[in-house]
Design a protein around this motif. Structure first.
Motif, PDB file in Angstrom:
ATOM      1  N   VAL A  16     -65.972  30.788 -40.274  1.00  0.00           N
ATOM      2  CA  VAL A  16     -67.398  31.107 -40.450  1.00  0.00           C
ATOM      3  C   VAL A  16     -68.005  30.196 -41.515  1.00  0.00           C
ATOM      4  N   LEU A  17     -67.292  29.987 -42.610  1.00  0.00           N
ATOM      5  CA  LEU A  17     -67.799  29.090 -43.650  1.00  0.00           C
ATOM      6  C   LEU A  17     -67.953  27.672 -43.109  1.00  0.00           C
ATOM      7  N   GLN A  18     -67.004  27.231 -42.288  1.00  0.00           N
ATOM      8  CA  GLN A  18     -67.082  25.890 -41.706  1.00  0.00           C
ATOM      9  C   GLN A  18     -68.247  25.800 -40.719  1.00  0.00           C
ATOM     10  N   ALA A  19     -68.450  26.848 -39.928  1.00  0.00           N
ATOM     11  CA  ALA A  19     -69.573  26.861 -38.978  1.00  0.00           C
ATOM     12  C   ALA A  19     -70.902  26.817 -39.720  1.00  0.00           C
ATOM     13  N   ALA A  20     -71.005  27.549 -40.822  1.00  0.00           N
ATOM     14  CA  ALA A  20     -72.234  27.534 -41.623  1.00  0.00           C
ATOM     15  C   ALA A  20     -72.470  26.153 -42.210  1.00  0.00           C
ATOM     16  N   GLU A  21     -71.410  25.548 -42.732  1.00  0.00           N
ATOM     17  CA  GLU A  21     -71.535  24.208 -43.313  1.00  0.00           C
ATOM     18  C   GLU A  21     -71.921  23.187 -42.248  1.00  0.00           C
ATOM     19  N   ASP A  22     -71.276  23.246 -41.091  1.00  0.00           N
ATOM     20  CA  ASP A  22     -71.578  22.293 -40.017  1.00  0.00           C
ATOM     21  C   ASP A  22     -73.010  22.449 -39.505  1.00  0.00           C
ATOM     22  N   ALA A  23     -73.468  23.687 -39.373  1.00  0.00           N
ATOM     23  CA  ALA A  23     -74.845  23.917 -38.915  1.00  0.00           C
ATOM     24  C   ALA A  23     -75.838  23.365 -39.931  1.00  0.00           C
TER      25      ALA A  23
END
Length: 82
Positions: free
Chosen positions: A16-23
């Motif tokens: 989830v943290l990676q998805a937030a960062e990527d977005a």
């Protein structure tokens, strides 16, 4: 009576943290980042306020996106394209 959209509780996993960062790195607004994560804007704001790792992931993503675009613009300018 309108039906409220039900969001699942956001568990802050590495994914989830990676998805937030990527977005955020793609230049998405907070509303769009929230949509990607399947949460409301209010939840996004609350989680940024309450969880330093979540806020850091979004800030890091935004910085990475700006850096990538800046680097590409710089490289293009060095090649003579204006």
């Amino acid at each position: 009576m309108p039906i409220r959209k039900q969001h699942q509780r956001l568990k802050l996993t590495k994914e989830v943290l990676q998805a937030a960062e990527d977005a955020a790195a793609r230049g998405l607004s907070d509303v769009q980042v929230a949509e990607v994560l399947g949460i409301s804007r209010a939840t996004l704001d609350r989680r940024k306020r309450d969880d330093e790792a979540f806020e850091t992931a979004i800030k890091k993503g935004k910085a990475r996106g700006i850096q990538e675009v800046s680097n590409m613009l710089f490289e293009t300018a060095l090649q003579g394209s204006v």
